[in-house]
Design a protein around this motif. Structure first.
Motif, PDB file in Angstrom:
ATOM      1  N   ASP A 126      -0.601  -6.361  -0.655  1.00 12.02           N
ATOM      2  CA  ASP A 126      -1.401  -6.038   0.522  1.00 12.02           C
ATOM      3  C   ASP A 126      -0.814  -6.675   1.780  1.00 12.02           C
ATOM      4  OD1 ASP A 126      -3.689  -4.979   1.897  1.00 12.02           O
ATOM      5  OD2 ASP A 126      -4.488  -7.029   1.958  1.00 12.02           O
ATOM      6  N   GLY A 127      -0.716  -5.892   2.823  1.00 12.24           N
ATOM      7  CA  GLY A 127      -0.162  -6.367   4.088  1.00 12.24           C
ATOM      8  C   GLY A 127       1.322  -6.119   4.207  1.00 12.24           C
ATOM      9  N   ALA A 128       2.014  -5.985   3.062  1.00 14.83           N
ATOM     10  CA  ALA A 128       3.450  -5.691   3.062  1.00 14.83           C
ATOM     11  C   ALA A 128       3.710  -4.224   2.746  1.00 14.83           C
ATOM     12  CB  ALA A 128       4.169  -6.572   2.047  1.00 14.83           C
ATOM     13  N   ALA A 129       2.903  -3.688   1.821  1.00 20.94           N
ATOM     14  CA  ALA A 129       3.088  -2.301   1.403  1.00 20.94           C
ATOM     15  C   ALA A 129       1.772  -1.739   0.896  1.00 20.94           C
ATOM     16  CB  ALA A 129       4.164  -2.203   0.322  1.00 20.94           C
ATOM     17  N   GLU A 130       1.690  -0.433   0.906  1.00 17.15           N
ATOM     18  CA  GLU A 130       0.538   0.276   0.352  1.00 17.15           C
ATOM     19  C   GLU A 130       0.967   0.949  -0.947  1.00 17.15           C
ATOM     20  OE1 GLU A 130      -2.370   4.090   1.400  1.00 17.15           O
ATOM     21  OE2 GLU A 130      -0.899   3.359   2.862  1.00 17.15           O
ATOM     22  N   VAL A 131       0.214   0.725  -2.011  1.00 11.15           N
ATOM     23  CA  VAL A 131       0.523   1.362  -3.287  1.00 11.15           C
ATOM     24  C   VAL A 131       0.054   2.813  -3.231  1.00 11.15           C
ATOM     25  CG1 VAL A 131       0.144   1.354  -5.779  1.00 11.15           C
ATOM     26  CG2 VAL A 131       0.349  -0.816  -4.539  1.00 11.15           C
ATOM     27  N   ILE A 132       0.990   3.744  -3.372  1.00 13.96           N
ATOM     28  CA  ILE A 132       0.674   5.164  -3.332  1.00 13.96           C
ATOM     29  C   ILE A 132       0.440   5.697  -4.737  1.00 13.96           C
ATOM     30  CG2 ILE A 132       1.456   7.440  -2.560  1.00 13.96           C
ATOM     31  CD1 ILE A 132       1.003   5.414  -0.296  1.00 13.96           C
ATOM     32  N   GLU A 133       1.317   5.342  -5.648  1.00 10.75           N
ATOM     33  CA  GLU A 133       1.213   5.773  -7.046  1.00 10.75           C
ATOM     34  C   GLU A 133       1.615   4.592  -7.920  1.00 10.75           C
ATOM     35  OE1 GLU A 133       4.055   8.889  -7.278  1.00 10.75           O
ATOM     36  OE2 GLU A 133       2.839  10.342  -6.189  1.00 10.75           O
TER      37      GLU A 133
END
Length: 209
Positions: A126-133
């Motif tokens: 969280d804050g670095a990347a968003e989990v898409i899949e």
């Protein structure tokens, strides 16, 4: 940063031996802090243990482990905002308080339910990347024994995560790649490797297992 493929020799029977072999690649003071991450790859037909190692220092072959391939990791490029396919072997756990566990430093319990594992990963990035899949798979446990500590035994439950993330903060994502994700980094957990992905991700990844 360096990324290398390592061959481990010596017929080690537990993961503490592999842990020691990786340390031997980076000679230095006995109290030096760990500045590398590694992941155990599938042994080949001959039973050779192969590792993927990411390190700040250049690894040096020795009697316990040999450098098979070595390349420089373009950290700035792979951490730029955008979509990335990723592979991660991690140790998702929930830490119980000292009072609840009856232990001096609390106790870590593995997350065994797929949804809980995936939410753990989402929190970690969280804050670095968003989990898409994401899909996750429980791997065979890592068992180890430390001979210098009265043969203290331990067991780590690793989980393989694969999927797609959208990098939103390059500096924070680079920090995750360098420092690893979750506990048990000294025993082959925490290393996330990434590759570029199309700007329009496919929507056919199966749910977490």
């Amino acid at each position: 940063m360096y990324q290398s493929e390592i061959r481990v020799t010596g017929g080690f029977r537990n993961h503490y031996g592999v842990h020691q072999a990786v340390w031997s690649l980076f000679p230095g003071p006995a109290d030096a802090r760990r500045d590398f991450l590694y992941r155990l790859e599938t042994p080949d037909a001959a039973g050779t243990v192969r590792l993927l190692v990411q390190s700040r220092r250049r690894p040096v072959s020795g009697p316990l482990a040999q450098v098979a391939t070595l390349e420089t990791l373009p950290l700035a490029a792979v951490s730029e905002p955008g979509f990335r396919r990723f592979i991660l072997v991690a140790n998702p756990v929930r830490t119980h308080s000292r009072r609840a566990s009856g232990r001096r430093h609390g106790a870590r319990r593995p997350l065994t339910e797929a949804g809980a594992r995936d939410r753990w990963l989402t929190r970690k990035v969280d804050g670095a990347a968003e989990v898409i899949e994401v899909r996750s798979q429980v791997l065979p446990p890592f068992r180890f024994r430390k001979p210098r500590e009265d043969f203290r035994r331990g067991c780590i439950q690793p989980v393989l995560f694969q999927g797609l993330v959208s990098v939103v903060d390059g500096a924070r994502f680079a920090d995750l790649l360098c420092n690893g994700i979750g506990p048990a980094k000294g025993f082959g957990c925490g290393l996330m490797t990434v590759t570029p992905a199309p700007t329009q991700p496919a929507q056919n990844m199966p749910p977490g297992a």
